[in-house]
Design a protein around this motif. Sequence first.
Motif: not given
Length: 483
Positions: A96-103
């Motif tokens: 997870d490369d710093g996702s800004t959603d709820d991945t």
Amino acid sequence: MQQTLRAIFDAIDGPILVYFVLINSSYLFLIVCAAAEFARHLRRSAHSWRLDAVSSRLLPGVSLVVPAYNEAAGIVPSVSSMLSLRHPRHEVVVVDDGSTDDTFDRLVRAFSLVGVDRPVPADIACEGDVRGVYVPDDGWTRLTVVRKANAGKTHAVNTGINIASEPLVAVIDADSILDPDALVSVSAPFAEDPVRTVATGGVIRAANGCRIRDGRVVEVGMPSSWLARIQVVEYLRSFLLGRSGWSRLRCLILISGAFGLFRRDVLVDVGGLRAGSIGEDFELVMRMHERMTRQHRDYRIEFVSEPIAWTEVPTTLRVLRAQRRRWHRGLWEVLWSYRGMLGNPRYGRIGLLVLPWFWAFELAAPAIELVGLVLVTVGLVFGVVDPVYALLFLVLAYGYALLVSCASLAIEELTFHKYTRWRDLVVALAASIAENVGYRQLTAWWRCEGLVAGIRGTKAEWGTMTRTGFDDTPAVSGAGSAA
């Protein structure tokens, strides 16, 4: 004005026609090579041990590295499908490369993730601090999720390679869904020739319009959008037939970043993906060719036509433009970076055959097509172009290309028969025709934009691929998913 135009046409009229004869004939030749490869594959598959290897221990283990940035829409079904692939020993590593959603939150809920104290090796240099490593709390599901600060796909993949525990590494896009036997098929060349095989690639197909259930494509269908339908034909011609043809000639230089399998030791040896490269998948394979040749190693890089990765394709012009600009800019940057291999006999068929073809028929093609189309149109308006010549231009540039597309559809249908309804085949044929009216000219213009941006060295813009995720979509023409 007329005299100037006439002088220009007298100089280029013949070469332009010859160019389109050569480019379309070369595509047709690759399709014939691919057909021969498919025939060999079908003969072998009748007596193949590959699927039996699922229950054996012959196949080497595989780590599936999945870089994810804001992939909440499809991350859970995608990871679920990867975990359930038929393979004797494989793990899934999501970065997870710093996702800004709820991945990440969706992964936590779906797989009951808990944090573990697991160091990430530094075999390949990476940017972006690792914030945590997580695994399912059941103790047996082979899933590892790494959270890190955003640093781009390249560093996410390299982080996944570092933490991978198996001898083979498959780089899979987070929005992709694999066929159940895909991993077995794409890893089979490593079992057949473990010393020489260093990389394999699989087929990429458009998932738009297909019925997806529980992370599996259960029924193949054509999408409702004509923009997506045309891309189905494109992917078939380029990602299946074109690469199969090059692989048959032992000249494969491009494995799609959406579905490629590599030996981990070779990835570490070449330094993983190169940061700052737009065409990171293309650049990686070219670096492998260069490194292996310089080391005088006997090696194989193969394309396997059997495994399939399904991915969403753009259905808006904005997203498609960004994608094609990026692809062509990446093509330019890689070809320019490895220009020393061009025409160099030291690199054998790669230097003497493949790279000249890519320079002439991939990189230059959109500019030559647009120039030819504009000059012929202007020449007709000013009366300096013979209508017979204009008709011949259209036949060789577009009619011949349509023949190539139809040949691709025919070979795919005879070999793999993915589209079971006649209606889908008719739609695919109509899309082959529609591709030449507006779509091809637009993409040629966008590719030229990417080329100019690459030559000028302007800051690269990746764009955003808006996804709807993989839901249970009807597999009928006229009722597909939108991406």
